[in-house]
Write an enzyme that holds these catalytic residues in place. Structure first.
Site, PDB file in Angstrom:
ATOM      1  N   LYS A   1       0.856  -1.192   0.000  1.00 40.87           N
ATOM      2  CA  LYS A   1       0.000   0.000   0.000  1.00 40.87           C
ATOM      3  C   LYS A   1       0.889   1.239   0.000  1.00 40.87           C
ATOM      4  O   LYS A   1       1.895   1.273   0.722  1.00 40.87           O
ATOM      5  CB  LYS A   1      -0.901  -0.028   1.245  1.00 40.87           C
ATOM      6  CG  LYS A   1      -1.908   1.110   1.331  1.00 40.87           C
ATOM      7  CD  LYS A   1      -2.799   0.986   2.567  1.00 40.87           C
ATOM      8  CE  LYS A   1      -3.860   2.088   2.613  1.00 40.87           C
ATOM      9  NZ  LYS A   1      -4.774   1.963   3.768  1.00 40.87           N
TER      10      LYS A   1
ATOM     11  N   SER B   1      -9.868   2.233   2.756  1.00 42.96           N
ATOM     12  CA  SER B   1      -8.939   2.925   1.892  1.00 42.96           C
ATOM     13  C   SER B   1      -7.953   1.995   1.183  1.00 42.96           C
ATOM     14  O   SER B   1      -7.314   2.424   0.227  1.00 42.96           O
ATOM     15  CB  SER B   1      -8.153   3.961   2.702  1.00 42.96           C
ATOM     16  OG  SER B   1      -7.325   3.318   3.662  1.00 42.96           O
TER      17      SER B   1
ATOM     18  N   SER C   1     -10.241   0.135   7.118  1.00 43.88           N
ATOM     19  CA  SER C   1      -9.632   0.120   5.782  1.00 43.88           C
ATOM     20  C   SER C   1      -8.943  -1.165   5.353  1.00 43.88           C
ATOM     21  O   SER C   1      -8.542  -1.280   4.199  1.00 43.88           O
ATOM     22  CB  SER C   1      -8.628   1.262   5.656  1.00 43.88           C
ATOM     23  OG  SER C   1      -9.314   2.449   5.410  1.00 43.88           O
TER      24      SER C   1
HETATM   25  N1  GLN Z   1     -13.325   4.888   6.121  1.00 45.62           N
HETATM   26  C1  GLN Z   1     -12.692   5.359   7.306  1.00 45.62           C
HETATM   27  C2  GLN Z   1     -12.243   6.784   7.131  1.00 45.62           C
HETATM   28  O1  GLN Z   1     -12.441   7.317   6.107  1.00 45.62           O
HETATM   29  C3  GLN Z   1     -11.550   4.478   7.695  1.00 45.62           C
HETATM   30  C4  GLN Z   1     -10.350   4.651   6.873  1.00 45.62           C
HETATM   31  C5  GLN Z   1      -9.202   3.825   7.352  1.00 45.62           C
HETATM   32  O2  GLN Z   1      -9.376   2.828   8.063  1.00 45.62           O
HETATM   33  N2  GLN Z   1      -8.020   4.233   6.985  1.00 45.62           N
HETATM   34  O3  GLN Z   1     -11.714   7.386   8.009  1.00 45.62           O
END
Ligand code: GLN
Length: 492
Positions: free
Chosen positions: A78, A158, A182
């Protein structure tokens, strides 16, 4: 020609060890798959040359009998993980062509153990999002399509690039991060396995910070066993991260296949949210049945503060983000916009460099931390966080793990939720609680919906007890017996 379809990390490692395939051959096959899969937009940077070089070294080590546990396995990273000498962007324009002079501890561990890097994976900007649509590089497309149409779907976010790359057999596994879901939500949307370990299991050193008290790295993989193999490498105490736990790293893979007889599993009633699609309910019921058949005792539990988790998360995460992202000023890293004075440069750089969602988070974060609002919002959210952790502590006095759905729906269409941030945030309803409490949780494929899209089940464990959820996930994986795979429509 090596058939990558459904090839697992476990099998590939056996083949490499037995010299049925070389690391160079395996890497070349994955690089070709990566090229063919460009329509998915899973990678923001392909590092083919480096991959071939790493594979050559792996073959030498295998020949010399000095192979590491992941020797020769092609994986993706990532783009939130800093990789020495390789551009790292966090999915943002503001980092520009930033090339770190250091390696994140997690990736360092993977290279130590012999893994081969194919490239850097697409993601939501600074990991803020649930659909990969906030990425400066454009959205990732889910390899899965609904039986009902050819519409492009989100792989979740994400870590959308990580999940899509694993689901489409371009990589044997990928690193990911999870601040509010995410790792788990993209795993659920793509029929893959994703585990967010206990906070502090994996070092955050060299991982671009979003919300430091919630951020945690973990793998996305094709099977539970593969996830266990990857997590073992990624974990371990790191003096360079003050929140890294000085805990021994168990051989997680030996927990997969272990009997779960007699374990007590809680089903938290507050997770039965209003408007939950009947298919998610049905999936959850099936999960309950499978664990019962394996000899677990299923009990109803209450986590009374669950409904405050999402609002608390969307105060705490932006607050920490607004502070962490203050460092992007056009001076220290990446891009710089022109301006007359120093503050003009700061302002222009941040205005040009950050995307809309990131700006929204910075504004919310700065607001909830400002004098006069701090007590009303930030402090209140911190108190809620404590209550949520206490709920889990109480539940774990009587149960060994909890079973819930991972996400409230299957993968949705690209563009479906982009105009409504709240609808997007609601995706995280079952996942954020775990980050607030610092607990480990895994998403495992539980089946498909009526249109053939994957759905995930989530198991939540006690702090530092990933082994129990790995053993339970192994049971669910086996019982669900999902054999469906996405049709490779992206291959021209
Ligand atoms: N969807 C959540 C956010 O936008 C979690 C994102 C994540 O876990 N990095 O904050």
């Amino acid at each position: 020609m090596i058939d990558l379809k459904g090839l697992t990390l476990e099998t590939a490692l056996d083949d490499l060890k037995a010299r049925r395939v070389s690391a160079v051959e395996l890497t070349r096959a994955h690089l070709e798959a990566m090229e063919r899969a460009r329509p998915l937009n899973a990678f923001v940077l392909e590092t083919a040359e480096r991959a071939m070089e790493m594979a050559r070294i792996s073959d030498e080590r295998i020949a010399a009998g000095t192979a590491g546990p992941l020797e020769g396995a092609p994986i993706g990273v990532k783009d939130l993980f800093c990789t020495r000498g390789v551009r790292s962007t966090a999915g943002s324009r503001i980092l520009g062509e930033f090339v770190p002079a250091y390696e994140s501890t997690v990736t360092e561990h993977l290279w130590r153990d012999g893994a081969v890097m194919l490239g850097k994976l697409n993601m939501d900007e600074f990991a803020m999002g649930s659909s990969n649509e906030t990425s400066a590089f454009g959205p990732v497309v889910n390899p899965w399509r609904s039986g009902a149409s050819n519409r492009s779907l989100t792989p979740g976010g994400s870590s959308g690039g990580s999940a899509a790359a694993v689901a489409s057999d371009i990589v044997l596994g990928a690193t990911a991060t999870d601040t509010g879901g995410s790792i788990r939500q993209p795993a659920s949307f793509t029929g893959t396995v994703g585990i967010k370990p206990t906070y502090g299991r994996c070092s955050r050193w060299g991982v671009v910070a979003f919300a430091s008290s919630l951020d945690q790295a973990g793998p996305i993989a094709k099977t539970v066993k593969d996830a266990a193999l990857l997590l073992r490498s990624m974990s371990g105490h790191d003096p360079k991260d003050s929140t890294s736990l000085p805990a021994d790293v168990p051989d997680f893979a030996t927990a997969v296949g272990r009997s779960v007889k007699g374990l007590r599993i809680g089903v938290p009633r507050e997770y039965r949210v209003e408007g939950m699609p009947p298919e998610i309910e049905a999936l959850w019921r099936r999960g309950v049945e499978w664990l019962k058949e394996a000899g677990c005792e299923l009990v109803d539990v209450s986590l009374p503060h669950t409904r405050y988790a999402l609002p608390a998360y969307y105060i705490i995460a932006p607050a920490e983000a607004s502070s962490n992202l203050a460092r992007y000023d056009g001076m220290r890293y990446g891009m710089r916009s022109e301006g007359e004075t120093l503050s003009d440069v700061y302002e222009a750089t941040r205005a040009d460099g950050f995307g809309e969602e990131v700006k929204r988070r910075i504004l919310i974060g700065a607001y909830v931390l400002s004098a006069g609002y701090y007590d009303a919002y930030y402090l209140k959210a911190q108190k809620v966080r404590r209550r949520i952790a206490d709920d889990f502590d109480r539940a774990f006095e009587t149960v060994d793990a909890l079973l819930t759905p991972t996400a409230p729906s299957a993968a949705f269409g690209l563009g479906d939720n982009t105009s409504d941030p709240i609808a997007m945030y609601l995706n995280d309803i079952f996942t954020v609680t775990v980050n607030l409490a610092g607990l480990p949780a895994i998403s495992v494929p539980g089946g498909t919906d009526a249109t053939g899209l994957p759905l995930g089940l989530q198991l939540i464990g006690r702090a530092l007890d990933e082994e129990t959820i790995f053993s339970l996930a192994g049971v669910l994986e086996k019982s669900a017996g999902v054999t469906a795979r996405p049709e490779p429509w992206w291959v021209a």
